[in-house]
Scaffold this motif. Structure first.
Motif, mmCIF file in Angstrom:
data_model
loop_
_atom_site.group_PDB
_atom_site.id
_atom_site.type_symbol
_atom_site.label_atom_id
_atom_site.label_comp_id
_atom_site.label_asym_id
_atom_site.label_seq_id
_atom_site.Cartn_x
_atom_site.Cartn_y
_atom_site.Cartn_z
ATOM 1 N N SER A 105 0.975 -1.348 -0.171
ATOM 2 C CA SER A 105 0.037 0.319 -0.110
ATOM 3 C C SER A 105 0.868 1.636 -0.077
ATOM 4 C CB SER A 105 -0.986 0.315 1.203
ATOM 5 O OG SER A 105 -0.145 0.044 2.474
ATOM 6 N N THR A 106 2.253 1.281 0.768
ATOM 7 C CA THR A 106 3.069 2.696 0.803
ATOM 8 C C THR A 106 3.215 2.977 -0.451
ATOM 9 O OG1 THR A 106 3.401 1.683 3.207
ATOM 10 C CG2 THR A 106 5.178 3.203 1.807
ATOM 11 N N ILE A 107 3.822 1.412 -1.283
ATOM 12 C CA ILE A 107 4.502 1.362 -2.536
ATOM 13 C C ILE A 107 3.039 1.962 -3.866
ATOM 14 C CG2 ILE A 107 5.336 0.163 -4.773
ATOM 15 C CD1 ILE A 107 6.059 -1.494 -2.673
ATOM 16 N N VAL A 108 2.373 1.416 -3.418
ATOM 17 C CA VAL A 108 1.030 2.233 -3.676
ATOM 18 C C VAL A 108 0.525 4.142 -4.198
ATOM 19 C CG1 VAL A 108 -1.476 1.957 -4.621
ATOM 20 C CG2 VAL A 108 0.091 -0.418 -4.817
ATOM 21 N N LEU A 109 0.744 4.390 -3.114
ATOM 22 C CA LEU A 109 0.744 5.270 -2.500
ATOM 23 C C LEU A 109 1.033 5.970 -3.371
ATOM 24 C CD1 LEU A 109 -1.575 7.585 -0.720
ATOM 25 C CD2 LEU A 109 0.129 6.631 1.097
ATOM 26 N N ALA A 110 2.699 5.970 -2.947
ATOM 27 C CA ALA A 110 3.807 6.645 -3.730
ATOM 28 C C ALA A 110 3.647 6.909 -5.036
ATOM 29 C CB ALA A 110 5.329 6.132 -2.954
ATOM 30 N N ARG A 111 3.475 5.609 -5.901
ATOM 31 C CA ARG A 111 3.458 5.713 -7.054
ATOM 32 C C ARG A 111 2.161 6.708 -7.278
ATOM 33 N NH1 ARG A 111 7.255 2.679 -8.986
ATOM 34 N NH2 ARG A 111 7.190 0.814 -8.242
ATOM 35 N N MET A 112 0.553 6.561 -6.472
ATOM 36 C CA MET A 112 -0.260 7.305 -7.237
ATOM 37 C C MET A 112 -0.064 9.047 -6.499
ATOM 38 S SD MET A 112 -3.839 6.160 -6.001
ATOM 39 C CE MET A 112 -4.252 7.094 -6.851
ATOM 40 N N SER A 254 -8.098 6.826 -0.015
ATOM 41 C CA SER A 254 -7.878 5.248 0.308
ATOM 42 C C SER A 254 -8.259 3.401 -0.008
ATOM 43 C CB SER A 254 -8.087 5.713 1.503
ATOM 44 O OG SER A 254 -9.201 5.486 2.159
ATOM 45 N N THR A 255 -9.362 3.739 -0.406
ATOM 46 C CA THR A 255 -10.492 2.746 -1.238
ATOM 47 C C THR A 255 -9.396 2.498 -2.750
ATOM 48 O OG1 THR A 255 -12.177 4.204 -0.509
ATOM 49 C CG2 THR A 255 -12.203 1.369 -2.248
ATOM 50 N N THR A 256 -8.754 3.628 -3.487
ATOM 51 C CA THR A 256 -8.256 3.118 -4.468
ATOM 52 C C THR A 256 -7.264 2.545 -4.477
ATOM 53 O OG1 THR A 256 -9.383 5.289 -5.725
ATOM 54 C CG2 THR A 256 -6.718 4.446 -6.298
ATOM 55 N N VAL A 257 -6.418 2.893 -3.130
ATOM 56 C CA VAL A 257 -5.045 2.685 -2.871
ATOM 57 C C VAL A 257 -5.433 1.410 -2.294
ATOM 58 C CG1 VAL A 257 -3.083 2.998 -0.717
ATOM 59 C CG2 VAL A 257 -3.630 4.910 -2.505
ATOM 60 N N PHE A 258 -5.976 1.077 -1.562
ATOM 61 C CA PHE A 258 -6.243 -0.481 -1.367
ATOM 62 C C PHE A 258 -6.787 -1.502 -2.306
ATOM 63 C CE2 PHE A 258 -9.904 -3.971 0.174
ATOM 64 C CZ PHE A 258 -8.857 -4.814 0.949
ATOM 65 N N LEU A 259 -7.361 -0.691 -3.232
ATOM 66 C CA LEU A 259 -8.174 -2.130 -4.367
ATOM 67 C C LEU A 259 -6.587 -2.601 -4.557
ATOM 68 C CD1 LEU A 259 -11.279 -0.911 -5.618
ATOM 69 C CD2 LEU A 259 -11.054 -2.803 -4.185
ATOM 70 N N ILE A 260 -5.781 -1.162 -5.191
ATOM 71 C CA ILE A 260 -4.887 -1.792 -6.481
ATOM 72 C C ILE A 260 -3.763 -2.121 -5.295
ATOM 73 C CG2 ILE A 260 -2.239 -0.853 -7.510
ATOM 74 C CD1 ILE A 260 -4.516 1.724 -8.489
ATOM 75 N N SER A 261 -4.034 -2.649 -4.488
ATOM 76 C CA SER A 261 -2.515 -3.180 -3.370
ATOM 77 C C SER A 261 -2.782 -4.632 -3.239
ATOM 78 C CB SER A 261 -1.694 -2.299 -1.853
ATOM 79 O OG SER A 261 -3.456 -1.947 -1.315
ATOM 80 N N ARG A 262 -4.738 -4.641 -2.840
ATOM 81 C CA ARG A 262 -4.862 -6.204 -3.049
ATOM 82 C C ARG A 262 -4.263 -7.162 -4.054
ATOM 83 N NH1 ARG A 262 -6.342 -10.282 -3.363
ATOM 84 N NH2 ARG A 262 -8.150 -11.157 -1.729
ATOM 85 N N PHE A 263 -4.064 -6.125 -5.897
ATOM 86 C CA PHE A 263 -3.602 -6.846 -6.663
ATOM 87 C C PHE A 263 -2.639 -7.316 -7.384
ATOM 88 C CE2 PHE A 263 -8.577 -6.838 -6.610
ATOM 89 C CZ PHE A 263 -9.118 -7.633 -6.337
ATOM 90 N N TYR A 264 -1.767 -5.524 -6.575
ATOM 91 C CA TYR A 264 -0.760 -5.589 -7.038
ATOM 92 C C TYR A 264 0.268 -6.708 -6.944
ATOM 93 C CZ TYR A 264 3.772 -1.952 -7.624
ATOM 94 O OH TYR A 264 4.404 -1.677 -8.504
ATOM 95 N N SER A 265 0.949 -7.586 -6.485
ATOM 96 C CA SER A 265 1.879 -8.245 -6.781
ATOM 97 C C SER A 265 0.837 -9.265 -7.665
ATOM 98 C CB SER A 265 2.361 -8.973 -5.804
ATOM 99 O OG SER A 265 2.601 -8.586 -4.171
#
Length: 383
Positions: A105-112, A254-265
């Motif tokens: 989630s930290t990586i996704v937030l930084a990219r967003m 926060s919802t967008t970060v959660f959804l993307i981090s959920r399927f990120y790997s």
């Protein structure tokens, strides 16, 4: 929090020349985009000031705010739907970051946030001049400046969230096919066309008078919540609505970060998997070519396997084809709409038909310029 700031510093210096701390001697490359943005912003300020002054005669000067809020969102979504996938899931440092003790989630937030900085430029170029034009034409209070600053900061959030969700869907679907880059390009074009069709469905053409301008604003605010909130807070400030708007944007982020981090790997793994080829279909052959042919073939393969480059250079051509299609099949409707837009329209239908070759030439030039912008990225000098 320290990890987030460290990630942001590394990401910003990698992708945005303005924040490249290592390029101290290349000042021109860092200053030139700023000067170009200032020039475009000044031109937008002149046009929005004239528009706000004209709208003020009908008591509808607030329409300039809703109009440019929606326009900024459309530009961000149009560009973001095909860039978000590469920005989120295809950076070169994915393997290193995922091996570190950093939450996805930290990586996704930084990219967003990096994506946000890119798109914030459109707010400064399009929305900020509209706000300044409104201030010039209307006496505003302290509440307006609070609302305006908040809108400048939060207006990109919803379009970026939409772009990232679309990028997530495109990356998820394309990762299931063998030719991943090809399907990413196809799905990006489909998303782009759907966006254009939705814009067309808004049907924002109307006769220019006081009542139609109010109806025009009502149409915008009924479709887009941030534009509606902006106008409501400017005309009748309400603290509860102001705080609710901030909370909604934080929830969307926060919802967008959660959804993307959920399927990120999973998405990164699927995108990096090399498609299996059955042994009986493998045919080894060797053909001798010239150096020029080999290098051109290499660059062509690189171009068609890099969706963001292809979409950047094809966007102008795509818009050109859409415009040409409108001129071919809807030009009569366009002529009628233009002539009926005001009682004293200076041109006749025959005049508009006589300008058709010039309009086509302008469209060709515009499409060529949009393609030319990224030509230097696709050269033998690139990485």
């Amino acid at each position: 929090m320290n990890k987030l700031f460290s990630l942001l510093k590394a990401m910003m210096s990698e992708g945005i020349q303005l924040f490249n701390y290592r390029a101290q001697g290349e000042r021109f490359k860092r200053v030139m985009p700023v000067l170009l943005a200032i020039f475009i912003g000044i031109m937008m300020l002149l046009s929005t000031t004239a528009l706000a002054a004209e709208l003020k005669e009908d008591g509808a000067e607030f329409v300039v705010l809703s109009l440019y809020t929606l326009a900024t969102a459309i530009i961000i979504v149009t560009e973001g739907v095909y860039k978000s996938g590469d920005l989120l899931f295809k950076p070169r440092d994915n393997d290193n970051l995922l091996a570190m003790p950093i939450k996805k989630s930290t990586i996704v937030l930084a990219r967003m946030i990096k994506f946000y900085v890119f798109e914030m430029l459109y707010c400064l170029i399009f929305l900020l001049p509209a706000i300044i034009a409104y201030i010039i034409n209307v006496d505003v209070g302290i509440e307006f400046y609070l609302v305006a600053i908040t809108m400048l900061i939060l207006v990109p959030v919803v379009p970026i969230a939409i772009s990232c969700i679309v990028g997530l869907i495109i990356s998820t679907v394309s990762a299931r096919f063998q030719r991943k880059a090809f399907w990413q390009i196809v799905l990006s074009f489909i998303a782009l066309f759907v966006t254009v069709l939705l814009i067309v469905q808004l049907n924002m053409t109307s006769d220019y008078d006081g009542q139609s301008i109010i109806a025009f604003n009502d149409r915008i605010t009924s479709y887009y919540y941030p534009a509606s909130t902006f106008v409501n807070l400017v005309t009748h400030f309400d603290l509860g609505e102001y705080l609710l708007f901030i909370v909604i944007n934080l929830v969307v982020l926060s919802t967008t970060v959660f959804l993307i981090s959920r399927f990120y790997s999973q998405i990164i793994t699927n995108l990096s998997i090399v498609s299996r080829i059955e042994k009986h279909k493998v045919r080894y052959s060797s053909t001798e070519h010239s150096q020029v042919f080999a290098m051109v073939k290499k660059e062509i393969n690189k171009y068609f396997n890099t969706p963001v480059w292809l979409m950047n250079t094809a966007l102008g051509l795509t818009l050109f084809l859409i415009a040409i299609g409108a001129l071919c099949f809807k030009f009569d409707d366009i002529v009628v709409s233009l002539i009926s837009s005001t009682e004293d329209f200076p041109l006749t239908a025959d005049d508009l038909y006589s300008y058709l070759p010039s309009m086509t030439f302008i469209l060709v030039a515009f499409a060529s310029l949009m393609t030319f912008i990224t030509a230097t990225m696709i050269s033998l000098e690139g990485k």
